[in-house]
Structure formats: structure tokens, C-alpha cells
Write a protein that holds these residues in place. Structure first.
Motif, PDB file in Angstrom:
ATOM      1  N   GLN A  45       0.831  -1.210   0.000  1.00  0.00           N
ATOM      2  CA  GLN A  45       0.000   0.000   0.000  1.00  0.00           C
ATOM      3  C   GLN A  45       0.868   1.263   0.000  1.00  0.00           C
ATOM      4  O   GLN A  45       0.584   2.225  -0.707  1.00  0.00           O
ATOM      5  N   GLY A  46       1.933   1.229   0.785  1.00  0.00           N
ATOM      6  CA  GLY A  46       2.834   2.372   0.870  1.00  0.00           C
ATOM      7  C   GLY A  46       3.525   2.650  -0.452  1.00  0.00           C
ATOM      8  O   GLY A  46       3.597   3.792  -0.911  1.00  0.00           O
ATOM      9  N   ILE A  47       4.039   1.610  -1.085  1.00  0.00           N
ATOM     10  CA  ILE A  47       4.716   1.793  -2.375  1.00  0.00           C
ATOM     11  C   ILE A  47       3.723   2.287  -3.419  1.00  0.00           C
ATOM     12  O   ILE A  47       4.035   3.141  -4.242  1.00  0.00           O
ATOM     13  N   THR A  48       2.518   1.766  -3.345  1.00  0.00           N
ATOM     14  CA  THR A  48       1.480   2.178  -4.293  1.00  0.00           C
ATOM     15  C   THR A  48       1.156   3.672  -4.134  1.00  0.00           C
ATOM     16  O   THR A  48       1.055   4.400  -5.129  1.00  0.00           O
ATOM     17  N   LEU A  49       1.044   4.115  -2.887  1.00  0.00           N
ATOM     18  CA  LEU A  49       0.781   5.544  -2.648  1.00  0.00           C
ATOM     19  C   LEU A  49       1.932   6.406  -3.137  1.00  0.00           C
ATOM     20  O   LEU A  49       1.740   7.452  -3.753  1.00  0.00           O
ATOM     21  N   PHE A  50       3.143   5.955  -2.863  1.00  0.00           N
ATOM     22  CA  PHE A  50       4.342   6.655  -3.318  1.00  0.00           C
ATOM     23  C   PHE A  50       4.329   6.793  -4.852  1.00  0.00           C
ATOM     24  O   PHE A  50       4.578   7.868  -5.400  1.00  0.00           O
ATOM     25  N   SER A  51       3.991   5.700  -5.536  1.00  0.00           N
ATOM     26  CA  SER A  51       3.981   5.713  -7.008  1.00  0.00           C
ATOM     27  C   SER A  51       2.934   6.691  -7.530  1.00  0.00           C
ATOM     28  O   SER A  51       3.188   7.453  -8.473  1.00  0.00           O
ATOM     29  N   LEU A  52       1.771   6.672  -6.896  1.00  0.00           N
ATOM     30  CA  LEU A  52       0.695   7.581  -7.306  1.00  0.00           C
ATOM     31  C   LEU A  52       1.120   9.039  -7.136  1.00  0.00           C
ATOM     32  O   LEU A  52       0.913   9.864  -8.013  1.00  0.00           O
ATOM     33  N   LYS A  53       1.729   9.311  -5.991  1.00  0.00           N
ATOM     34  CA  LYS A  53       2.167  10.682  -5.706  1.00  0.00           C
ATOM     35  C   LYS A  53       3.147  11.162  -6.768  1.00  0.00           C
ATOM     36  O   LYS A  53       3.042  12.267  -7.295  1.00  0.00           O
ATOM     37  N   ARG A  54       4.093  10.294  -7.107  1.00  0.00           N
ATOM     38  CA  ARG A  54       5.094  10.675  -8.101  1.00  0.00           C
ATOM     39  C   ARG A  54       4.465  10.924  -9.474  1.00  0.00           C
ATOM     40  O   ARG A  54       4.828  11.865 -10.169  1.00  0.00           O
ATOM     41  N   LEU A  55       3.533  10.061  -9.856  1.00  0.00           N
ATOM     42  CA  LEU A  55       2.893  10.233 -11.162  1.00  0.00           C
ATOM     43  C   LEU A  55       2.111  11.542 -11.207  1.00  0.00           C
ATOM     44  O   LEU A  55       2.120  12.245 -12.213  1.00  0.00           O
ATOM     45  N   VAL A  56       1.451  11.859 -10.087  1.00  0.00           N
ATOM     46  CA  VAL A  56       0.680  13.103 -10.029  1.00  0.00           C
ATOM     47  C   VAL A  56       1.634  14.299 -10.073  1.00  0.00           C
ATOM     48  O   VAL A  56       1.443  15.239 -10.843  1.00  0.00           O
ATOM     49  N   GLU A  57       2.694  14.242  -9.274  1.00  0.00           N
ATOM     50  CA  GLU A  57       3.662  15.344  -9.256  1.00  0.00           C
ATOM     51  C   GLU A  57       4.304  15.580 -10.613  1.00  0.00           C
ATOM     52  O   GLU A  57       4.623  16.697 -10.968  1.00  0.00           O
ATOM     53  N   LYS A  58       4.480  14.513 -11.355  1.00  0.00           N
ATOM     54  CA  LYS A  58       5.101  14.658 -12.672  1.00  0.00           C
ATOM     55  C   LYS A  58       4.106  15.062 -13.749  1.00  0.00           C
ATOM     56  O   LYS A  58       4.453  15.136 -14.927  1.00  0.00           O
ATOM     57  N   GLY A  59       2.854  15.265 -13.340  1.00  0.00           N
ATOM     58  CA  GLY A  59       1.842  15.713 -14.301  1.00  0.00           C
ATOM     59  C   GLY A  59       1.401  14.624 -15.269  1.00  0.00           C
ATOM     60  O   GLY A  59       0.898  14.907 -16.357  1.00  0.00           O
ATOM     61  N   LYS A  60       1.601  13.362 -14.870  1.00  0.00           N
ATOM     62  CA  LYS A  60       1.234  12.277 -15.775  1.00  0.00           C
ATOM     63  C   LYS A  60      -0.127  11.686 -15.461  1.00  0.00           C
ATOM     64  O   LYS A  60      -0.688  10.947 -16.258  1.00  0.00           O
ATOM     65  N   LEU A  61      -0.610  11.959 -14.261  1.00  0.00           N
ATOM     66  CA  LEU A  61      -1.856  11.325 -13.834  1.00  0.00           C
ATOM     67  C   LEU A  61      -2.748  12.356 -13.154  1.00  0.00           C
ATOM     68  O   LEU A  61      -2.287  13.129 -12.321  1.00  0.00           O
ATOM     69  N   ASP A  62      -4.016  12.380 -13.532  1.00  0.00           N
ATOM     70  CA  ASP A  62      -4.941  13.333 -12.921  1.00  0.00           C
ATOM     71  C   ASP A  62      -6.103  12.684 -12.185  1.00  0.00           C
ATOM     72  O   ASP A  62      -6.588  13.235 -11.213  1.00  0.00           O
ATOM     73  N   MET A  63      -6.557  11.559 -12.658  1.00  0.00           N
ATOM     74  CA  MET A  63      -7.680  10.907 -11.979  1.00  0.00           C
ATOM     75  C   MET A  63      -7.497   9.395 -12.000  1.00  0.00           C
ATOM     76  O   MET A  63      -7.058   8.844 -12.995  1.00  0.00           O
ATOM     77  N   LEU A  64      -7.881   8.796 -10.887  1.00  0.00           N
ATOM     78  CA  LEU A  64      -7.860   7.344 -10.814  1.00  0.00           C
ATOM     79  C   LEU A  64      -9.297   6.864 -10.946  1.00  0.00           C
ATOM     80  O   LEU A  64     -10.184   7.360 -10.259  1.00  0.00           O
ATOM     81  N   GLY A  65      -9.528   5.926 -11.832  1.00  0.00           N
ATOM     82  CA  GLY A  65     -10.889   5.446 -12.059  1.00  0.00           C
ATOM     83  C   GLY A  65     -11.145   4.111 -11.395  1.00  0.00           C
ATOM     84  O   GLY A  65     -10.596   3.811 -10.341  1.00  0.00           O
ATOM     85  N   LYS A  66     -11.939   3.309 -12.048  1.00  0.00           N
ATOM     86  CA  LYS A  66     -12.343   2.019 -11.481  1.00  0.00           C
ATOM     87  C   LYS A  66     -11.246   0.979 -11.571  1.00  0.00           C
ATOM     88  O   LYS A  66     -10.448   1.000 -12.500  1.00  0.00           O
ATOM     89  N   LYS A  67     -11.309   0.054 -10.642  1.00  0.00           N
ATOM     90  CA  LYS A  67     -10.402  -1.083 -10.729  1.00  0.00           C
ATOM     91  C   LYS A  67     -10.872  -1.960 -11.891  1.00  0.00           C
ATOM     92  O   LYS A  67     -12.051  -2.301 -11.977  1.00  0.00           O
ATOM     93  N   MET A  68      -9.960  -2.263 -12.813  1.00  0.00           N
ATOM     94  CA  MET A  68     -10.351  -3.078 -13.966  1.00  0.00           C
ATOM     95  C   MET A  68     -10.120  -4.548 -13.710  1.00  0.00           C
ATOM     96  O   MET A  68     -10.708  -5.407 -14.347  1.00  0.00           O
ATOM     97  N   GLY A  69      -9.202  -4.816 -12.808  1.00  0.00           N
ATOM     98  CA  GLY A  69      -8.926  -6.219 -12.519  1.00  0.00           C
ATOM     99  C   GLY A  69      -7.894  -6.343 -11.431  1.00  0.00           C
ATOM    100  O   GLY A  69      -7.110  -5.424 -11.203  1.00  0.00           O
TER     101      GLY A  69
END
Ligand SMILES: Nc1ncnc2c1ncn2[C@@H]1O[C@H](COP(=O)(O)OP(=O)(O)OP(=O)(O)O)[C@@H](O)[C@H]1O
Ligand SMILES: [Mg+2]
Length: 275
Positions: free
Chosen positions: A51-75
Motif C-alpha cells: 500500500q505504501g509503495i502504491t501511494l508513493f507511485s501515485l504521488k510521483r505520477l501526479v507530481e510529474k503531471g502524468k496522472l490526474d484521476m484514478l478510475g475504477k479497478k479493472m482487474g
């Protein structure tokens, strides 16, 4: 975490420029949230959980302007959790978080990872997948890779369905197209290593997905992946030829079972191998 199974709190304190008392307090509250795992060894140490690594990855993607919204779990599978997401830069896309699965345990048995925290290996696995997609995009039909941070790979959304879920009208054509992709990947120096009806998506075209197991042809897998700064040799000692044969066999078996199509395995292997 590449150096310590549990990173000493005094190191963390220096790194984040927070006094030791506040660092400990913070680590304990993160521990209660399941973001880190704390352990008193001969010192107080912490490791990021999945969970921690996942949050870290999300934060980095957002900070780098690559990710704006997280949607539904696909699988969610044994080795990943896949989300639909949106990026102003790339539009609708897919975010794949690598997690610990069966193969990590196999790796553990095979290789000595010393005392690394297993969740750090998810980063290696994501890096491997990203590297394969980078190498293959434009050469073979794979989703376009947009980014890699921590255990997450951001990639193009393929609007299709897995091969095994479909009843094809033109199975021979699809089989030939898959064999053609295997050949293209091989020419690019890549053997998938986990190819099956589960890792082929059928859209207007066919797409090959799911690359953490891939091996580079002609390399032992023991070398470092200099270009991504992470040692991604999860498949050391595996022989690419055997993996390629297994990939071909999986696909042929599926088409035989599902559609009664028979092809000679050796001639397919030879076709894939012929440059
Ligand atoms: N780029 C993509 N576009 C659309 N769907 C995707 C994409 N990547 C992954 N998926 C979906 O997520 C599922 C799991 O992805 P993938 O095969 O890469 O992970 P996995 O580790 O094999 O998961 P599992 O442990 O279930 O086998 C795929 O079967 C597919 O349905
Ligand atoms: Mg898969």
C-alpha cells in the motif's frame, strides 16, 4: 529499501529533514495506517508496504503531471492491480500496480535476495515491464508506455477483451497474427515468457500485454539494466529458448482446445526464430 529490509529511522529522519522524535511519531502513525511496516530490530526500522509503495507511485505520477484521476479497478490478479485512469496529457489510460505474487516466492527460492523487503521487488517488476513496453512499442502490438514510478506502470488503454473470453469468428487469422507478434518481439530481442490466452487482448487489432516475466534474447538476465537504474534480473538463469517454446506451446494448445486448429509446434518455433 534496496539497502535495508527495514530502513533505520535515523536515516529516514536525516533524509526527510525531520527531528527523530517527530520521525518516529510519523512512522508509527503511518504504521497504524498500513503504509509502512515498522520493526524494532537492533534499531527502529521501517519499510513501505504494498500500500505504501502504491501511494508513493501515485504521488510521483501526479507530481510529474502524468496522472490526474484514478478510475475504477479493472482487474486484480495474483501479481497486479489494474486501474482505469485519466491523464490530461495522455487521455484515458491504464495504471498497473505490481504486487507480490506467486512468482516472487519462486524467485525467492531460486535466488538470494538477502534481506530485502519483498515489497521492494514490485518496483523491479514494474521497471521490467516498462522496459519491455518501451523496447517493443512501435515494433510489436503492445500498449504504449507512458510512465513508470515505483511499482506502477502507466500505459495506453486497449479497448478490447482478453482472448480467452471471446468466441472468435476468424481464429486462424488471429492465431497467425499472434505468431507474427511473437516473431516481431523476437526480432526486437524479447521473449514474453508468460504468453497465453490471458495476456492477449483483442480490439480492432491484437495486443500483447503483461511483461514482467520477459527475457532479453541472448542475455543471461544477470546483467544490470543500466538504462533504468534498477537491477531487474528477476529471471536469471532462465533460458529464453525454453520460454519461447513454452509461449508457442501455450498459444497453440489454446487454439487447438478452443477452435480445433492444429499447427506443428516446431515449424511455428522455427518461423518465430527465423530472422
Ligand atoms: N493496457 C491495457 N488495456 C486494457 N486492459 C488492460 C491493459 N493492461 C491490463 N489490462 C487488463 O488487466 C488485466 C491484468 O493485466 P495483466 O495481464 O497485465 O496483469 P497480471 O499480472 O497478469 O494479472 P493476473 O495476476 O490476473 O494474471 C488484463 O487481463 C486486462 O484485462
Ligand atoms: Mg496477465
Amino acid at each position: 529499501m534496496w539497502n535495508y529490509k527495514y530502513v533505520p529511522s535515523d536515516l529516514i529522519s536525516k533524509r526527510v529533514k525531520l527531528n527523530e522524535v517527530d520521525t518516529l511519531k510519523t512512522l508509527k502513525s503511518l504504521g497504524a495506517m498500513g503504509v509502512v511496516e515498522n520493526k524494532v530490530v537492533s534499531y527502529f526500522g521501517s519499510s513501505l508496504t504494498f500500500q505504501g509503495i502504491t501511494l508513493f507511485s501515485l504521488k510521483r505520477l501526479v507530481e510529474k503531471g502524468k496522472l490526474d484521476m484514478l478510475g475504477k479497478k479493472m482487474g486484480e490478479g495474483k501479481e497486479s492491480v489494474v486501474y482505469n485512469c485519466y491523464s490530461e496529457k495522455y487521455g484515458e489510460c491504464v495504471l498497473k500496480f505490481h504486487k507480490l505474487g506467486v512468482s516472487f516466492r519462486k524467485i525467492r527460492e531460486k535466488r538470494d535476495y538477502g534481506d530485502l523487503h519483498l515489497s521492494v521487488l514490485t518496483v523491479r517488476s514494474a521497471g521490467r515491464e516498462y522496459r519491455a513496453l518501451k523496447k517493443l512499442f512501435g515494433v510489436a502490438k503492445v500498449p504504449e508506455p507512458f510512465g513508470w514510478e515505483g511499482n506502477a506502470v502507466l500505459m495506453e488503454l486497449v479497448d478490447g477483451r482478453e482472448l480467452y473470453k471471446l468466441r472468435l469468428e476468424n481464429p486462424s487469422e488471429v492465431l497467425d497474427a499472434i505468431i507474427e507478434e511473437m516473431r516481431r518481439m523476437f526480432i526486437a530481442g524479447v521473449v514474453h515468457g508468460d504468453l497465453s490466452q490471458y495476456n492477449v487482448l483483442i480490439a480492432e487489432d491484437i495486443y500483447i500485454i503483461d511483461f514482467p516475466q520477459w527475457v532479453e534474447v541472448g542475455r543471461s538476465g544477470d546483467e544490470r539494466d543500466e538504462d533504468i537504474n534498477v537491477n531487474t534480473d528477476v529471471n536469471a538463469n532462465e533460458n529464453w529458448k525454453e520460454l519461447l517454446e513454452r509461449d508457442v506451446e501455450n498459444i497453440l494448445k489454446y487454439f487447438k482446445k478452443a477452435y480445433g486448429i492444429e499447427k506443428d509446434i516446431n515449424s511455428v518455433i522455427n518461423y518465430v526464430l527465423a530472422e
